[in-house]
Design a protein around this motif. Structure first.
Motif, PDB file in Angstrom:
ATOM      1  N   VAL A  93       0.706  -1.169  -0.023  1.00 37.11           N
ATOM      2  CA  VAL A  93      -0.087   0.070   0.088  1.00 37.11           C
ATOM      3  C   VAL A  93       0.887   1.279  -0.006  1.00 37.11           C
ATOM      4  O   VAL A  93       1.970   1.174   0.372  1.00 37.11           O
ATOM      5  CB  VAL A  93      -0.966   0.122   1.179  1.00 37.11           C
ATOM      6  CG1 VAL A  93      -0.127   0.221   2.612  1.00 37.11           C
ATOM      7  CG2 VAL A  93      -1.902   1.045   1.160  1.00 37.11           C
ATOM      8  N   THR A  94       0.261   2.191  -0.409  1.00 35.79           N
ATOM      9  CA  THR A  94       1.241   3.536  -0.425  1.00 35.79           C
ATOM     10  C   THR A  94       1.149   4.137   0.853  1.00 35.79           C
ATOM     11  O   THR A  94       0.461   4.053   1.793  1.00 35.79           O
ATOM     12  CB  THR A  94       0.364   4.681  -1.226  1.00 35.79           C
ATOM     13  OG1 THR A  94       0.477   4.206  -2.743  1.00 35.79           O
ATOM     14  CG2 THR A  94       0.942   6.064  -1.199  1.00 35.79           C
ATOM     15  N   VAL A  95       2.429   4.565   1.222  1.00 28.56           N
ATOM     16  CA  VAL A  95       2.857   4.875   2.928  1.00 28.56           C
ATOM     17  C   VAL A  95       3.594   6.455   2.716  1.00 28.56           C
ATOM     18  O   VAL A  95       4.374   6.604   1.797  1.00 28.56           O
ATOM     19  CB  VAL A  95       3.987   3.812   3.312  1.00 28.56           C
ATOM     20  CG1 VAL A  95       4.249   4.252   4.642  1.00 28.56           C
ATOM     21  CG2 VAL A  95       3.314   2.496   3.212  1.00 28.56           C
ATOM     22  N   CYS A  96       2.963   7.071   3.617  1.00 24.70           N
ATOM     23  CA  CYS A  96       3.471   8.398   3.616  1.00 24.70           C
ATOM     24  C   CYS A  96       4.056   8.716   5.103  1.00 24.70           C
ATOM     25  O   CYS A  96       3.772   8.275   6.099  1.00 24.70           O
ATOM     26  CB  CYS A  96       2.253   9.590   3.561  1.00 24.70           C
ATOM     27  SG  CYS A  96       1.853   9.864   1.884  1.00 24.70           S
ATOM     28  N   PRO A  97       5.199   9.504   4.968  1.00 25.18           N
ATOM     29  CA  PRO A  97       5.721   9.827   6.302  1.00 25.18           C
ATOM     30  C   PRO A  97       4.941  10.466   7.169  1.00 25.18           C
ATOM     31  O   PRO A  97       3.866  11.242   6.730  1.00 25.18           O
ATOM     32  CB  PRO A  97       6.838  10.748   5.928  1.00 25.18           C
ATOM     33  CG  PRO A  97       7.316  10.580   4.523  1.00 25.18           C
ATOM     34  CD  PRO A  97       6.226  10.307   3.917  1.00 25.18           C
TER      35      PRO A  97
END
Lengths: 234, 146
Positions: B48-52
């Motif tokens: 899945v897309t992960v953001c800081p």
């Protein structure tokens, strides 16, 4: 089962409906027969195995109806629907972190009759296994069976974002200019957040919050911004 | 025998942007996440897309009430965080871009995902890359997409 004994169970709000078929396993299973028990059955209740204190095989068809005494809640005998064999296998796969095993076992799960809480539990197990698409599948099945359940509807909504976002046509970052700047200078800002626009450095800081505050104040830029790229030095 | 396959892409973008990463085999793309210009790794191994978390907290208008608090497995490790919807759009050097609504996971701690998450998002498969037909020309470091 004799009618007198059956009536006794009904009066207690339960029905030992599959006694004969399951007697060999010493297992009683209850189905709700009134509104109160129906409501309880929709919650995440703990279903327990009950055993007669006397041997279950002493109760036979045609025997004299009598008051039976049950042992509920003995730790070794307590089980719940959440730990039904199919979900237990899902849990084992999730704990191993095996998406493959999880998906194989998912095919064997019968969703009919599951509570909303069980669907939510299965969704969480899917995440634990790294099976995101399976999580959406389970949530969608859950909404089919419990269309009014807010939690399941939220899962479907978040996991299936079909609505395309509204596009905002504003000034945009110039990727080529920014890339050239990054190739030449990014290594000078290792470990820092940097803001660049059209190949020009606007600011650098160890904290992103500080960077955004400084660039907003100095250049009057509102974030989020399509014009100002925020990234880190290499 | 050769296979002739014709694919049509709407856009192309160069990747691998800085001197320090020029030896890296991992593509870093310019993107808009939630309307913010940023950079992100293209990572088909990421579920899945992960953001800081600091990026999400400072720059993305994510309402906690709209998200899901979950523990998910990423790269074999269980990570706690929140799952949200956010728009993602590739920045094209050539061609046009269609923005998408994606599922984005924001971990409680960037360190739980690995040191590279400090500063860069990861474009993962679920409800992001799996919505596209894309190609990577590793020889010229170009990402093609539609």
């Amino acid at each position: 089962m004799q009618s007198g004994a059956k009536q006794a169970f009904e009066n207690e709000g339960f029905r030992a409906h599959d006694y004969l078929s399951r007697a060999g396993e010493d297992l009683w299973k209850y189905a709700p027969t009134n509104k109160l028990i129906s409501v309880l059955a929709e919650e995440d209740v703990s279903w327990r195995i009950a055993r007669t204190k006397t041997s279950i095989r002493t109760i036979t068809i045609g025997s004299t109806p009598k008051q039976l005494t049950f042992n509920f809640g003995q730790q070794t005998e307590v089980t719940s629907l959440n730990q039904s064999p199919a979900l237990t296998r899902l849990e084992e796969a999730a704990n191993r972190g095996s998406e493959t095993d999880f998906l194989v076992n998912l095919d064997n799960v019968k969703w009919r009759g599951r509570t909303a809480a069980e669907f939510v539990r299965a969704i969480k197990l899917a995440f634990k296994a790294g099976a995101f698409r399976a999580a959406l599948y389970i949530a969608s099945e859950g909404v089919k069976h419990h269309p009014e359940d807010a939690d399941l509807r939220k899962y479907v909504c978040v996991l299936n974002p079909n609505q395309p976002p509204a596009t905002e046509q504003t000034a945009e970052a110039k990727p080529q200019a920014n890339r050239e700047w990054l190739k030449a200078h990014a290594h000078e800002y290792k470990g820092k957040w940097i803001a660049i626009r059209n190949g020009e450095l606007l600011g650098a800081a160890h904290s992103l919050e500080t960077l955004v505050e400084e660039v907003s104040r100095e250049y009057g830029i509102t974030f989020p911004s399509r014009e100002v790229m925020v990234t880190t030095g290499a | 025998m050769s296979l002739v396959l014709t694919l049509t892409f709407k856009g192309r973008a160069n990747y691998n942007r800085s001197s320090a990463t020029s030896m890296s085999t991992r593509p870093i793309l310019a993107v808009f996440i939630g309307g913010q210009s940023a950079e992100a790794y293209l990572d088909t191994g990421m579920p899945v897309t992960v953001c800081p978390p600091d990026f999400a907290a400072t720059l993305l208008s994510l309402d906690p009430a709209d998200g899901l608090e979950e523990e998910v497995r990423i790269r074999g490790v269980l990570v706690k965080g929140r799952m949200h919807n956010a728009s993602i759009e590739f920045v094209a050097d050539q061609g046009t871009v269609t923005p998408m609504n994606a599922v984005v996971f924001v971990p409680d701690s960037a360190a739980d995902v690995g040191p590279d998450l400090a500063g860069f998002s990861f474009l993962g498969m679920y409800e992001c890359l799996n919505k596209l037909i894309f190609g990577v020309d590793a020889l010229t470091e170009v990402f093609y997409f539609n």
